[in-house]
Design a protein around this motif. Sequence first.
Motif, PDB file in Angstrom:
ATOM      1  N   SER A 112       0.831  -1.203   0.000  1.00 49.20           N
ATOM      2  CA  SER A 112       0.000   0.000   0.000  1.00 49.20           C
ATOM      3  C   SER A 112       0.867   1.257   0.000  1.00 49.20           C
ATOM      4  O   SER A 112       0.526   2.257  -0.654  1.00 49.20           O
ATOM      5  CB  SER A 112      -0.930   0.006   1.216  1.00 49.20           C
ATOM      6  OG  SER A 112      -0.181  -0.021   2.432  1.00 49.20           O
ATOM      7  N   THR A 113       1.989   1.209   0.698  1.00 50.50           N
ATOM      8  CA  THR A 113       2.920   2.336   0.692  1.00 50.50           C
ATOM      9  C   THR A 113       3.554   2.505  -0.677  1.00 50.50           C
ATOM     10  O   THR A 113       3.701   3.631  -1.165  1.00 50.50           O
ATOM     11  CB  THR A 113       4.019   2.127   1.745  1.00 50.50           C
ATOM     12  OG1 THR A 113       3.415   1.973   3.035  1.00 50.50           O
ATOM     13  CG2 THR A 113       4.981   3.307   1.783  1.00 50.50           C
ATOM     14  N   TRP A 114       3.928   1.394  -1.316  1.00 51.03           N
ATOM     15  CA  TRP A 114       4.534   1.458  -2.647  1.00 51.03           C
ATOM     16  C   TRP A 114       3.544   2.058  -3.650  1.00 51.03           C
ATOM     17  O   TRP A 114       3.941   2.851  -4.514  1.00 51.03           O
ATOM     18  CB  TRP A 114       4.955   0.068  -3.103  1.00 51.03           C
ATOM     19  CG  TRP A 114       6.028  -0.560  -2.252  1.00 51.03           C
ATOM     20  CD1 TRP A 114       6.818   0.071  -1.332  1.00 51.03           C
ATOM     21  CD2 TRP A 114       6.405  -1.932  -2.220  1.00 51.03           C
ATOM     22  NE1 TRP A 114       7.674  -0.826  -0.744  1.00 51.03           N
ATOM     23  CE2 TRP A 114       7.453  -2.064  -1.272  1.00 51.03           C
ATOM     24  CE3 TRP A 114       5.990  -3.075  -2.897  1.00 51.03           C
ATOM     25  CZ2 TRP A 114       8.059  -3.294  -0.995  1.00 51.03           C
ATOM     26  CZ3 TRP A 114       6.590  -4.290  -2.627  1.00 51.03           C
ATOM     27  CH2 TRP A 114       7.616  -4.405  -1.691  1.00 51.03           C
ATOM     28  N   LYS A 115       2.272   1.682  -3.551  1.00 53.87           N
ATOM     29  CA  LYS A 115       1.274   2.228  -4.471  1.00 53.87           C
ATOM     30  C   LYS A 115       1.066   3.718  -4.218  1.00 53.87           C
ATOM     31  O   LYS A 115       0.942   4.503  -5.168  1.00 53.87           O
ATOM     32  CB  LYS A 115      -0.040   1.470  -4.319  1.00 53.87           C
ATOM     33  CG  LYS A 115       0.014   0.035  -4.840  1.00 53.87           C
ATOM     34  CD  LYS A 115      -1.293  -0.698  -4.606  1.00 53.87           C
ATOM     35  CE  LYS A 115      -1.205  -2.141  -5.119  1.00 53.87           C
ATOM     36  NZ  LYS A 115      -2.455  -2.902  -4.868  1.00 53.87           N
ATOM     37  N   LYS A 116       1.042   4.119  -2.967  1.00 54.08           N
ATOM     38  CA  LYS A 116       0.883   5.525  -2.635  1.00 54.08           C
ATOM     39  C   LYS A 116       2.055   6.352  -3.149  1.00 54.08           C
ATOM     40  O   LYS A 116       1.882   7.482  -3.623  1.00 54.08           O
ATOM     41  CB  LYS A 116       0.753   5.690  -1.118  1.00 54.08           C
ATOM     42  CG  LYS A 116       0.504   7.106  -0.657  1.00 54.08           C
ATOM     43  CD  LYS A 116       0.368   7.167   0.866  1.00 54.08           C
ATOM     44  CE  LYS A 116       0.163   8.599   1.338  1.00 54.08           C
ATOM     45  NZ  LYS A 116       0.077   8.688   2.819  1.00 54.08           N
ATOM     46  N   ALA A 117       3.258   5.784  -3.078  1.00 52.29           N
ATOM     47  CA  ALA A 117       4.461   6.480  -3.536  1.00 52.29           C
ATOM     48  C   ALA A 117       4.664   6.379  -5.045  1.00 52.29           C
ATOM     49  O   ALA A 117       5.584   7.001  -5.587  1.00 52.29           O
ATOM     50  CB  ALA A 117       5.691   5.921  -2.819  1.00 52.29           C
ATOM     51  N   GLY A 118       3.823   5.596  -5.732  1.00 52.75           N
ATOM     52  CA  GLY A 118       3.921   5.484  -7.188  1.00 52.75           C
ATOM     53  C   GLY A 118       5.057   4.621  -7.673  1.00 52.75           C
ATOM     54  O   GLY A 118       5.555   4.805  -8.785  1.00 52.75           O
TER      55      GLY A 118
END
Length: 549
Positions: free
Chosen positions: A96-102
């Motif tokens: 979820s963090t990776w997706k938020k950070a793109g």
Amino acid sequence: MPTMAELSFTIIEEREESMISPTGYSKPTSRKAHFLTPSVKPSQGPDFVLPPLPIPTKPTIPDVQKLPLKVLYRGRRYPQKNWKDWVNSLHSKHQSTWKKAGIYEAILSSTYQVLRYNELVLGVADKWCPKTNSFIFRWGEATITLEDMMVLGGYSVLGESVKKLLKTNEMLEMEDNLIEVHRQLSPARHYVWMDYFMGTGHKLEHEAFLSLWLSRYVFPASLYDNVGKNLFPIAIRLARGIRIALAPAVLATIYQDLRLLKGKIDATRLMTKKDKGDSSVLDLWAPFQLVQVWIWERFPALRPTPNLIKHGEPRVARWHKVKRSNIEKVRLLIDYARDSFQWRPYAAGLMNWLSPKFYRDKEEWVSVGPNMDKELESFALCLRASELVGLDYIEQYLPHRVAMQFGMDQDIPSCVPRFNMSHITAWRNYSRLISDRNLYIPHRLFESDVTKRYMKWWNQSMSPKTYAVKGSMKRPRLQTTFPQSLKRHKEVNDVVKGSNFKDLEMYNKNRSARLRMVSDGKPSSGTQSQYLPSVTPRGGMVREEKLTV
């Protein structure tokens, strides 16, 4: 020099123009067209001097593969042993963090391996023009864009600059802790770094993971196998879900290394002509696997048979460990690729691949504002001329020169002033607000045209001595097999799906349909055609020439 405010022209211009197919096979038709700005205005006076097209000189040694030049693509890194295991172990906790950070797809992409076919990269790089940051083929102009960085690399065009410094005490303390571990492990080789952190549950494991990912797969440095301390600030911000614009930074490194490679090719040709000396050696650090995949996506005659993508896999999975025989006549196949070149390969439907929202089944205008969808906002930045801010380089981005790669029509491109005095000035140029009230999204299967004056400008710019094909015979443009009502916007259901033709075989057998279709099936039976259409500079004069591939 104009101010930033004076550069706030709209991204897209709609106007009535006399348009013609880029193949030169059709008669001009007047219609409403959509262009990327800035372009030369039709109303400019008779004394206005058109911007010159940088013309490549006829090489003294045409085959670049025969040059005494050794290129070391040091930025092409295969996945480390156990790297995929480390990605999988952190996936559930941090996805979820990776997706938020793109960076979600970019991290997944680093677990795939694109086998090296350096002769392809070298052959296409010979067409690079450092003045325009584009490839000048004899049949048209194309380049690697921010869209390619998003789709093939999985990088974000939105977010903060890679040059932004850490400010909070908590982040600065985290950087100091990483630097201390780096000192203890010195030299902090990639495998040593992984052994120290992987699976330990260390409080720095996530930041350390991202530091290795950045050092090995995103921004490889001259310290070939070391984790870069200069990347710790980026890793720390990404670990907190802060989106960073990695796409322009990676593209800047690719542009810079293509500039170096083209310069070395030209210098080696000159040196070889004067004196046959020792081989030249060039080290390159950009991720050139993206250049190779860009070539495969757009040149059907040069690509191997791709893999079938599984649900959830990034697009680069199509090219994971695929093989093909070496191609001896790369230059000839590139020169003869006018009719088969894929201007919009990602717009075609691909099984199990979730395409971005800007590939639509109908054309439309969407509102621009603070609540604009992030994917559509990303597409807007892909369409806008700007400065690309990298870690060490600032490069100019000129998508209005290759509008057909975005489903737009092409007019004569105007020159764009530079804002590269500093990385701060360049970043302000890149991240300036979108001035358009509405953004035009083309039909994903729209066939772009060029203006009559663009065609004239191109033909006059190209040297007949360099590009003319003798013994040509005039041939009318092949008629589309689609109904007249769907000529400009082919409906999705009309696209043949599931075909198992080879790309080149399909092109030769079904060329009149001009489908932008990507085949993921097994090769069909039968013999591959050995004939490709030769090309003159867009004048509609063609002949058939036999090739041996």
